[in-house]
Write an enzyme that holds these catalytic residues in place. Structure first.
Site, PDB file in Angstrom:
ATOM      1  N   LYS A 120      30.123 -65.632  29.450  1.00 34.33           N
ATOM      2  CA  LYS A 120      30.496 -67.046  29.363  1.00 34.33           C
ATOM      3  C   LYS A 120      30.475 -67.713  30.723  1.00 34.33           C
ATOM      4  CE  LYS A 120      32.917 -67.509  25.017  1.00 34.33           C
ATOM      5  NZ  LYS A 120      34.100 -67.987  24.315  1.00 34.33           N
ATOM      6  N   LYS A 202      21.961 -61.147  19.699  1.00 33.64           N
ATOM      7  CA  LYS A 202      22.937 -61.489  18.671  1.00 33.64           C
ATOM      8  C   LYS A 202      22.714 -62.908  18.151  1.00 33.64           C
ATOM      9  CE  LYS A 202      27.645 -62.248  18.388  1.00 33.64           C
ATOM     10  NZ  LYS A 202      28.965 -62.408  18.966  1.00 33.64           N
ATOM     11  N   LYS A 205      25.610 -69.376  17.532  1.00 36.07           N
ATOM     12  CA  LYS A 205      25.545 -70.786  17.168  1.00 36.07           C
ATOM     13  C   LYS A 205      25.173 -71.654  18.363  1.00 36.07           C
ATOM     14  CE  LYS A 205      30.472 -70.680  17.804  1.00 36.07           C
ATOM     15  NZ  LYS A 205      31.699 -70.290  17.134  1.00 36.07           N
TER      16      LYS A 205
END
Ligand code: TRP
Length: 340
Positions: A120, A202, A205
Site C-alpha cells: 500500500k 490477485k 478492485k
C-alpha cells in the site's frame, strides 16, 4: 422454561472495508464463509471497518454511503441480522481505545514486515500515513476486543492475523490470560481469486474494470468479462496454476462457488473447449450473485431498516467491547473510574 446454555458461545469476528466495489474475490475469500457457523455454538460479529478505510483518502459522502451499502451486502449474502451482530466499527469507540493500548505492545519492526503495508505504501507513495502503518494494530484490536476465537478471513490477511495472535500472547505473557488467542479460518479452495486479465495477480478492485467481477455487476457484464478472460493456447482443461494460471483460476472459481474441488470441476469439463469452461463459470457466478443482488436492491430501497440494524447492533457491540476494554485498562494501570 428455556434450558440454560451449557457453555458460552465462541466468538467469530470478521470485517470488510467499505472502501470500494466488492469483488467476487472478496465474496469467495471472506464473505461466503461468514455464515458457516451454527448459531447454537457461535456468536458472530461482522463489522464494516470504516476506520480502516480512511488509511487511504476517501471521499466522505461516498464512504458514508458505502458503509450502509456494505451492511446491506452482509445481509443480502445471507447473514441473518437477528443472529449476527452487523455493525460499523466507528460506532464503537473501544476499537480506537484498545488500538492505542496495543500500539504500545507492538514493535516497529513487526509492522515494517507487513507485506500489505509495503504494497500500500508503494501504491500510495504520496500518503504514507501513520494509520497505514498501524493498520494491523487496529485490526488486532477489532479481534481481541471481543474475545474472538475464530476469524474467517481471506488468505491475504494471514500475516495480520498472525500479528494479532503475537500481540495477544505478548500481552497475556505480561498480564495473565486477558485475551483469547484467535485462530484464522481460511477457505479451502479459491481463497485467492486472480485477475481475469493477468491471472498471476490477485483480483483487485483497484485494477481496471475488466479484470474483476464486482459483486453487483449485472449478468450481461459478468458474461462479457468472463468471455474475455485470459486463458492459454493449449486448449486443455486442467488445474495447473503454474503453467495454466487463467484456466486454473476459472476452475477455482467454479470449485469455490459449487463447493467442490478443482479436480472435480476439471473432470466435469474434461475434453471440452474453453468456451464451455467459460459458460460454466458464467452460469455459476450469475446464479450465485443474482439472489444476492436482488436482496441487496430490496434492502437499499429501505435504508431506514439497514440503518436501524446498525444502530441496534452498535449498542450491543459497545456493551461487549466496554467490558473487555475496562479489564485491559485496569491491567495496564489506567486510573480508576470510581464507582457509579
Ligand atoms: N484488514 C481486513 C481486510 O482488509 C479487514 C479487517 C479489519 C478485518 N479488521 C478486521 C478482518 C478484523 C477480520 C477481523 O480484509
Amino acid at each position: 422454561m428455556e434450558t440454560p446454555a451449557a457453555q458460552p458461545k465462541k466468538i467469530v469476528y470478521s470485517g470488510i472495508q467499505p472502501s470500494g466495489t466488492l469483488t467476487i474475490g472478496n465474496y469467495i475469500g471472506a464473505l461466503r464463509n461468514f455464515n458457516r457457523f451454527p448459531d447454537d455454538e457461535y456468536q458472530c460479529l461482522y463489522s464494516v471497518v470504516d476506520m480502516h478505510a480512511i488509511t487511504v483518502r476517501q471521499d466522505a459522502a461516498a464512504l458514508r454511503k458505502r458503509c450502509l451499502d456494505l451492511a446491506a451486502i452482509y445481509i443480502a449474502a445471507g447473514l441473518d441480522p437477528k443472529k449476527n451482530i452487523i455493525y460499523c466499527q466507528s460506532h464503537v469507540s473501544g476499537h480506537a481505545e484498545l488500538a492505542w493500548i496495543l500500539n504500545c505492545f507492538t514493535y516497529m519492526g513487526e509492522l515494517n514486515r507487513m507485506t500489505q503495508f509495503k504494497d500500500k505504501s508503494a501504491k500510495h507513495a504520496d500518503n504514507i500515513n501513520a494509520g497505514l502503518f498501524t493498520y494491523p494494530v487496529l485490526m488486532a484490536a477489532d479481534i481481541l476486543l471481543f474475545n474472538t476465537s475464530v476469524v474467517p478471513i481471506g488468505a491475504d490477511q494471514k500475516q495480520h492475523l498472525e500479528l494479532a495472535r503475537d500481540i495477544a500472547q505478548r500481552f497475556n505473557g505480561i498480564y495473565g490470560d486477558v485475551f483469547t488467542v484467535p485462530e484464522g479460518k481460511f477457505g479451502k479452495v479459491g481463497t485467492r481469486v486472480m485477475s481475469l486479465q493477468e491471472p498471476t495477480r490477485k483480483m483487485s478492485k483497484s485494477d481496471p474494470e475488466d479484470t474483476y467481477i464486482a459483486l453487483l455487476d449485472p449478468p450481461d457484464v459478468i458474461r462479457r468479462k468472463i468471455k474475455r478472460a485470459v486463458t492459454d493456447s493449449d486448449a486443455e482443461i486442467r488445474f495447473d496454476p503454474a503453467n495454466k494460471p487463467g484456466v486454473s483460476n476459472l476452475l477455482s472459481i467454479i470449485a469455490a462457488l459449487t463447493d467442490t474441488t478443482v479436480e472435480e470441476a476439471a473432470a466435469e469439463l474434461a475434453g471440452q473447449g474453453y468456451g464451455k469452461l467459460k459458460e460454466r463459470v458464467t452460469d455459476v457466478v450469475i446464479s450465485t450473485l443474482e439472489p444476492l443482488q436482488a436482496e441487496h436492491k430490496r434492502l437499499m430501497a429501505d435504508k431506514g431498516y439497514v440503518q436501524g440494524i446498525l444502530d441496534e447492533n452498535a449498542e450491543i457491540a459497545n456493551h461487549m467491547a466496554t467490558r473487555m476494554l475496562r479489564k485491559v485498562q485496569r491491567k495496564v494501570g489506567f486510573a480508576d473510574r470510581g464507582r457509579k
